[in-house]
Design a protein around this motif. Structure first.
Motif, PDB file in Angstrom:
ATOM      1  N   THR A 110       0.810  -1.219   0.000  1.00 36.50           N
ATOM      2  CA  THR A 110       0.000   0.000   0.000  1.00 36.50           C
ATOM      3  C   THR A 110       0.847   1.274   0.000  1.00 36.50           C
ATOM      4  O   THR A 110       0.551   2.197  -0.766  1.00 36.50           O
ATOM      5  CB  THR A 110      -0.987  -0.004   1.181  1.00 36.50           C
ATOM      6  OG1 THR A 110      -1.762  -1.197   1.118  1.00 36.50           O
ATOM      7  CG2 THR A 110      -1.899   1.201   1.151  1.00 36.50           C
ATOM      8  N   PRO A 111       1.912   1.356   0.824  1.00 28.16           N
ATOM      9  CA  PRO A 111       2.723   2.588   0.775  1.00 28.16           C
ATOM     10  C   PRO A 111       3.335   2.834  -0.605  1.00 28.16           C
ATOM     11  O   PRO A 111       3.468   3.979  -1.036  1.00 28.16           O
ATOM     12  CB  PRO A 111       3.810   2.351   1.828  1.00 28.16           C
ATOM     13  CG  PRO A 111       3.227   1.351   2.767  1.00 28.16           C
ATOM     14  CD  PRO A 111       2.346   0.471   1.915  1.00 28.16           C
ATOM     15  N   VAL A 112       3.683   1.773  -1.314  1.00 25.47           N
ATOM     16  CA  VAL A 112       4.265   1.914  -2.649  1.00 25.47           C
ATOM     17  C   VAL A 112       3.210   2.399  -3.633  1.00 25.47           C
ATOM     18  O   VAL A 112       3.445   3.329  -4.406  1.00 25.47           O
ATOM     19  CB  VAL A 112       4.888   0.577  -3.129  1.00 25.47           C
ATOM     20  CG1 VAL A 112       5.339   0.678  -4.578  1.00 25.47           C
ATOM     21  CG2 VAL A 112       6.049   0.182  -2.232  1.00 25.47           C
ATOM     22  N   THR A 113       2.035   1.780  -3.594  1.00 26.02           N
ATOM     23  CA  THR A 113       0.985   2.185  -4.531  1.00 26.02           C
ATOM     24  C   THR A 113       0.504   3.602  -4.239  1.00 26.02           C
ATOM     25  O   THR A 113       0.242   4.362  -5.170  1.00 26.02           O
ATOM     26  CB  THR A 113      -0.202   1.200  -4.524  1.00 26.02           C
ATOM     27  OG1 THR A 113      -0.721   1.081  -3.201  1.00 26.02           O
ATOM     28  CG2 THR A 113       0.217  -0.170  -5.033  1.00 26.02           C
ATOM     29  N   ASP A 114       0.408   3.956  -2.954  1.00 25.77           N
ATOM     30  CA  ASP A 114      -0.001   5.322  -2.598  1.00 25.77           C
ATOM     31  C   ASP A 114       1.023   6.348  -3.075  1.00 25.77           C
ATOM     32  O   ASP A 114       0.662   7.394  -3.630  1.00 25.77           O
ATOM     33  CB  ASP A 114      -0.194   5.454  -1.081  1.00 25.77           C
ATOM     34  CG  ASP A 114      -1.419   4.711  -0.567  1.00 25.77           C
ATOM     35  OD1 ASP A 114      -2.255   4.260  -1.392  1.00 25.77           O
ATOM     36  OD2 ASP A 114      -1.540   4.578   0.664  1.00 25.77           O
ATOM     37  N   ALA A 115       2.305   6.063  -2.855  1.00 24.65           N
ATOM     38  CA  ALA A 115       3.360   6.993  -3.275  1.00 24.65           C
ATOM     39  C   ALA A 115       3.424   7.087  -4.800  1.00 24.65           C
ATOM     40  O   ALA A 115       3.651   8.162  -5.351  1.00 24.65           O
ATOM     41  CB  ALA A 115       4.702   6.557  -2.702  1.00 24.65           C
ATOM     42  N   ALA A 116       3.201   5.972  -5.484  1.00 26.24           N
ATOM     43  CA  ALA A 116       3.200   5.996  -6.953  1.00 26.24           C
ATOM     44  C   ALA A 116       2.038   6.831  -7.473  1.00 26.24           C
ATOM     45  O   ALA A 116       2.188   7.576  -8.446  1.00 26.24           O
ATOM     46  CB  ALA A 116       3.128   4.575  -7.506  1.00 26.24           C
ATOM     47  N   ALA A 117       0.878   6.725  -6.808  1.00 20.24           N
ATOM     48  CA  ALA A 117      -0.268   7.536  -7.211  1.00 20.24           C
ATOM     49  C   ALA A 117       0.033   9.025  -7.005  1.00 20.24           C
ATOM     50  O   ALA A 117      -0.314   9.859  -7.849  1.00 20.24           O
ATOM     51  CB  ALA A 117      -1.506   7.128  -6.418  1.00 20.24           C
ATOM     52  N   GLU A 118       0.686   9.347  -5.905  1.00 24.09           N
ATOM     53  CA  GLU A 118       1.054  10.743  -5.637  1.00 24.09           C
ATOM     54  C   GLU A 118       2.053  11.238  -6.672  1.00 24.09           C
ATOM     55  O   GLU A 118       1.955  12.365  -7.156  1.00 24.09           O
ATOM     56  CB  GLU A 118       1.640  10.877  -4.231  1.00 24.09           C
ATOM     57  CG  GLU A 118       1.926  12.303  -3.825  1.00 24.09           C
ATOM     58  CD  GLU A 118       0.707  13.219  -3.829  1.00 24.09           C
ATOM     59  OE1 GLU A 118       0.888  14.434  -4.084  1.00 24.09           O
ATOM     60  OE2 GLU A 118      -0.426  12.748  -3.610  1.00 24.09           O
ATOM     61  N   LEU A 119       2.995  10.396  -7.027  1.00 18.64           N
ATOM     62  CA  LEU A 119       3.960  10.754  -8.064  1.00 18.64           C
ATOM     63  C   LEU A 119       3.252  11.027  -9.380  1.00 18.64           C
ATOM     64  O   LEU A 119       3.568  11.988 -10.078  1.00 18.64           O
ATOM     65  CB  LEU A 119       4.983   9.618  -8.233  1.00 18.64           C
ATOM     66  CG  LEU A 119       6.083   9.864  -9.249  1.00 18.64           C
ATOM     67  CD1 LEU A 119       7.040  10.929  -8.734  1.00 18.64           C
ATOM     68  CD2 LEU A 119       6.842   8.592  -9.500  1.00 18.64           C
ATOM     69  N   GLY A 120       2.274  10.206  -9.694  1.00 22.05           N
ATOM     70  CA  GLY A 120       1.490  10.420 -10.905  1.00 22.05           C
ATOM     71  C   GLY A 120       0.776  11.754 -10.885  1.00 22.05           C
ATOM     72  O   GLY A 120       0.725  12.466 -11.907  1.00 22.05           O
ATOM     73  N   LYS A 121       0.229  12.119  -9.731  1.00 28.25           N
ATOM     74  CA  LYS A 121      -0.463  13.422  -9.597  1.00 28.25           C
ATOM     75  C   LYS A 121       0.503  14.577  -9.802  1.00 28.25           C
ATOM     76  O   LYS A 121       0.197  15.550 -10.492  1.00 28.25           O
ATOM     77  CB  LYS A 121      -1.109  13.542  -8.220  1.00 28.25           C
ATOM     78  CG  LYS A 121      -2.315  12.675  -8.018  1.00 28.25           C
ATOM     79  CD  LYS A 121      -2.850  12.876  -6.605  1.00 28.25           C
ATOM     80  CE  LYS A 121      -3.806  11.779  -6.204  1.00 28.25           C
ATOM     81  NZ  LYS A 121      -4.171  11.875  -4.779  1.00 28.25           N
ATOM     82  N   VAL A 122       1.682  14.465  -9.183  1.00 33.09           N
ATOM     83  CA  VAL A 122       2.683  15.531  -9.279  1.00 33.09           C
ATOM     84  C   VAL A 122       3.151  15.697 -10.722  1.00 33.09           C
ATOM     85  O   VAL A 122       3.389  16.811 -11.189  1.00 33.09           O
ATOM     86  CB  VAL A 122       3.881  15.248  -8.330  1.00 33.09           C
ATOM     87  CG1 VAL A 122       5.013  16.200  -8.595  1.00 33.09           C
ATOM     88  CG2 VAL A 122       3.435  15.332  -6.878  1.00 33.09           C
ATOM     89  N   CYS A 123       3.267  14.594 -11.431  1.00 30.70           N
ATOM     90  CA  CYS A 123       3.796  14.634 -12.802  1.00 30.70           C
ATOM     91  C   CYS A 123       2.740  14.931 -13.858  1.00 30.70           C
ATOM     92  O   CYS A 123       3.083  15.112 -15.010  1.00 30.70           O
ATOM     93  CB  CYS A 123       4.479  13.312 -13.142  1.00 30.70           C
ATOM     94  SG  CYS A 123       6.059  13.116 -12.322  1.00 30.70           S
ATOM     95  N   THR A 124       1.487  14.953 -13.478  1.00 30.87           N
ATOM     96  CA  THR A 124       0.447  15.223 -14.454  1.00 30.87           C
ATOM     97  C   THR A 124       0.482  16.696 -14.835  1.00 30.87           C
ATOM     98  O   THR A 124       0.385  17.564 -13.968  1.00 30.87           O
ATOM     99  CB  THR A 124      -0.940  14.859 -13.907  1.00 30.87           C
ATOM    100  OG1 THR A 124      -0.926  13.477 -13.560  1.00 30.87           O
ATOM    101  CG2 THR A 124      -2.016  15.110 -14.917  1.00 30.87           C
ATOM    102  N   PRO A 125       0.645  16.981 -16.144  1.00 24.17           N
ATOM    103  CA  PRO A 125       0.740  18.382 -16.558  1.00 24.17           C
ATOM    104  C   PRO A 125      -0.586  19.111 -16.417  1.00 24.17           C
ATOM    105  O   PRO A 125      -1.615  18.557 -16.373  1.00 24.17           O
ATOM    106  CB  PRO A 125       1.156  18.304 -18.018  1.00 24.17           C
ATOM    107  CG  PRO A 125       1.061  16.885 -18.434  1.00 24.17           C
ATOM    108  CD  PRO A 125       0.830  16.055 -17.230  1.00 24.17           C
TER     109      PRO A 125
END
Length: 125
Positions: A110-125
């Motif tokens: 879960t911590p990995v999937t949550d952090a990956a989702a946050e990374l996706g949000k940050v990288c979304t233009p």
């Protein structure tokens, strides 16, 4: 002569602004590509956890894939949100790796999937 200098200064300023803008766009695209690659790696990790009883080496390989993608992203940003997301994802991967090394065949990712989702949000233009 003066109007030529002014015109040259304006053209130079526009060109530099465009170059800086393109650099920002390139960096954003790199971020999106890396986030996409990490999302793919996290999906692989999720599948590896599901099938860990059949092939436990897949967990380690999936974690290594995420580490490689993070390595390509770590030093390429000044963005505080992105740096935090990368750090959180790295910590999550380290925790999952430690669980696997301690014999947990189905670690909590879960911590990995949550952090990956946050990374996706940050990288979304």
């Amino acid at each position: 002569m003066r109007s030529r200098r002014i015109a040259l200064a304006v053209v130079t300023a526009v060109a530099l602004t465009g170059a800086v803008g393109c650099g920002a766009v390139d960096k954003a695209l790199d971020c999106v590509k890396t986030a996409d690659a990490i999302a793919t790696s996290v999906d692989g990790l999720s599948r590896a956890v599901t099938t860990a009883s059949e092939d436990p080496t897949q967990l380690t390989e999936a974690l290594n894939d995420i580490d490689r993608e993070l390595g390509s992203l770590k030093g390429t940003t000044d963005n505080a949100d992105l740096s935090k997301a990368v750090d959180d994802l790295s910590k999550g991967v380290d925790n999952v790796r430690a669980s696997v090394e301690n014999g947990d065949a189905t670690p909590d990712i879960t911590p990995v999937t949550d952090a990956a989702a946050e990374l996706g949000k940050v990288c979304t233009p």
